[in-house]
Design a protein around this motif. Structure first.
Motif, short mmCIF file in Angstrom:
data_model
loop_
_atom_site.label_atom_id
_atom_site.label_comp_id
_atom_site.label_asym_id
_atom_site.label_seq_id
_atom_site.Cartn_x
_atom_site.Cartn_y
_atom_site.Cartn_z
N ALA A 191 50.63 30.49 -16.22
CA ALA A 191 50.82 31.08 -14.88
C ALA A 191 50.96 32.64 -14.98
N ILE A 192 51.88 33.05 -15.87
CA ILE A 192 52.29 34.27 -15.91
C ILE A 192 50.94 35.42 -16.36
N GLU A 193 49.90 34.53 -16.61
CA GLU A 193 48.48 35.66 -17.11
C GLU A 193 47.72 35.78 -15.93
N VAL A 194 48.13 34.95 -14.73
CA VAL A 194 47.07 35.19 -13.73
C VAL A 194 47.17 36.27 -12.86
N ASP A 195 48.41 36.96 -12.83
CA ASP A 195 48.52 38.05 -12.11
C ASP A 195 48.19 37.97 -10.49
N SER A 196 47.50 38.96 -10.06
CA SER A 196 47.12 38.94 -8.65
C SER A 196 45.62 38.34 -8.26
N ARG A 197 45.10 37.72 -9.32
CA ARG A 197 43.74 37.04 -8.94
C ARG A 197 43.99 35.71 -7.86
N HIS A 198 42.95 35.54 -7.38
CA HIS A 198 42.92 34.69 -6.15
C HIS A 198 42.73 33.15 -6.78
N ILE A 199 43.68 32.32 -6.47
CA ILE A 199 43.57 30.84 -7.00
C ILE A 199 42.90 29.87 -5.78
N THR A 200 42.02 29.09 -5.96
CA THR A 200 41.78 28.27 -5.01
C THR A 200 41.92 26.83 -5.66
N THR A 201 42.52 26.18 -4.90
CA THR A 201 42.62 24.56 -5.18
C THR A 201 41.87 23.73 -4.36
N ILE A 202 42.05 22.43 -4.74
CA ILE A 202 41.32 21.48 -4.00
C ILE A 202 41.70 21.40 -2.54
N GLU A 203 43.31 21.73 -2.52
CA GLU A 203 43.85 21.79 -0.95
C GLU A 203 43.34 23.05 0.04
N GLY A 204 42.76 24.01 -0.88
CA GLY A 204 42.35 25.05 -0.10
C GLY A 204 40.71 25.26 0.23
N LEU A 205 40.22 24.20 -0.18
CA LEU A 205 38.58 24.39 -0.29
C LEU A 205 38.09 24.42 0.94
N ALA A 206 38.56 23.58 1.93
CA ALA A 206 37.96 23.72 3.22
C ALA A 206 39.11 23.77 4.21
N PRO A 207 38.85 24.21 5.42
CA PRO A 207 39.91 24.35 6.36
C PRO A 207 40.79 23.22 6.66
N ALA A 208 41.92 23.28 7.12
CA ALA A 208 42.90 22.29 7.30
C ALA A 208 42.01 20.98 8.02
N ASN A 209 42.28 19.74 8.05
CA ASN A 209 41.78 18.67 8.87
C ASN A 209 40.05 18.75 8.57
N ASP A 210 39.70 19.20 7.76
CA ASP A 210 38.23 19.22 7.56
C ASP A 210 37.64 18.96 6.06
N LEU A 211 36.63 18.47 5.61
CA LEU A 211 36.31 18.37 4.40
C LEU A 211 35.43 19.48 4.04
#
Ligand code: FES
Ligand code: FES
Length: 180
Positions: free
Chosen positions: A87-107
């Motif tokens: 986690a300490i290596e990630v720095d300011s790079r943007h992380i996308t997880t499965i929770e953020g793949l689609a807008p809320a309440n959509d797939l």
């Protein structure tokens, strides 16, 4: 090495609860478009930080050593195994997880196609597979069989959903071709 063990400086391994704790390090992760300040141990993996500190449990951990891709997230739009990165290596790079793949309440279309083509059984490998398939689709709207095979080649699915994943992805590629 067992997942709950840690290799020590003398080359032996100890259960995690016997490994001396180091000072927590303050970091800020940019996850799904939000800055998330947290404190982690220097040895905390990105997968662990997402799951335990940020409660983003959609990212699964199976092997915990880079062999199964269950923990795949995007780092600046590229799929990576989150258990192989600190986690300490990630720095300011943007992380996308499965929770953020689609807008809320959509797939995401890949999630819809997985449902439609029955590409989910126990579901443990599914978030990782979806992240890799969505990354492929983002850079190639018409993936071939070989493209999909390459994109999912690092993913282990013990339920054997691969043919269904392939059907889902080729159906998406066909829809994209029609809409062109
Ligand atoms: S849990 Fe990360 S690659 Fe298997
Ligand atoms: S759906 Fe069970 S491991 Fe892939």
């Amino acid at each position: 090495m067992a997942n709950n063990a840690q290799e020590t400086a003398d080359g032996t391994s100890k259960p995690m609860d016997e490994v001396p704790k180091l000072e927590d390090v303050p970091i800020v992760l940019v996850v799904n478009g939000r800055s998330r300040p947290l404190r982690v141990q220097p040895r905390t993996t990105l997968a662990e930080a997402l799951r335990t500190s940020l409660d983003l449990t959609g990212t699964k951990v199976a092997c915990n050593h880079g062999a199964c891709s269950a923990c795949t997230v995007w780092l600046d739009d590229l799929p990576v195994a989150a258990c192989t990165i600190l986690a300490i290596e990630v720095d300011s790079r943007h992380i996308t997880t499965i929770e953020g793949l689609a807008p809320a309440n959509d797939l995401h279309p890949v999630q819809k196609a997985f449902i439609e083509h029955d590409a989910v059984q126990c579901g443990f490998c599914t978030p990782g597979l979806v992240m890799s398939c969505a990354a492929l689709l983002a850079r190639n709207r018409h993936p071939s069989v070989e493209d999909v095979e390459t994109a999912i080649s690092g993913h282990l699915c013990r339920c054997g959903t691969y043919p269904h994943v392939m059907r889902a992805m080729l159906a998406l590629a066909a829809v994209e071709a029609e809409q062109k």
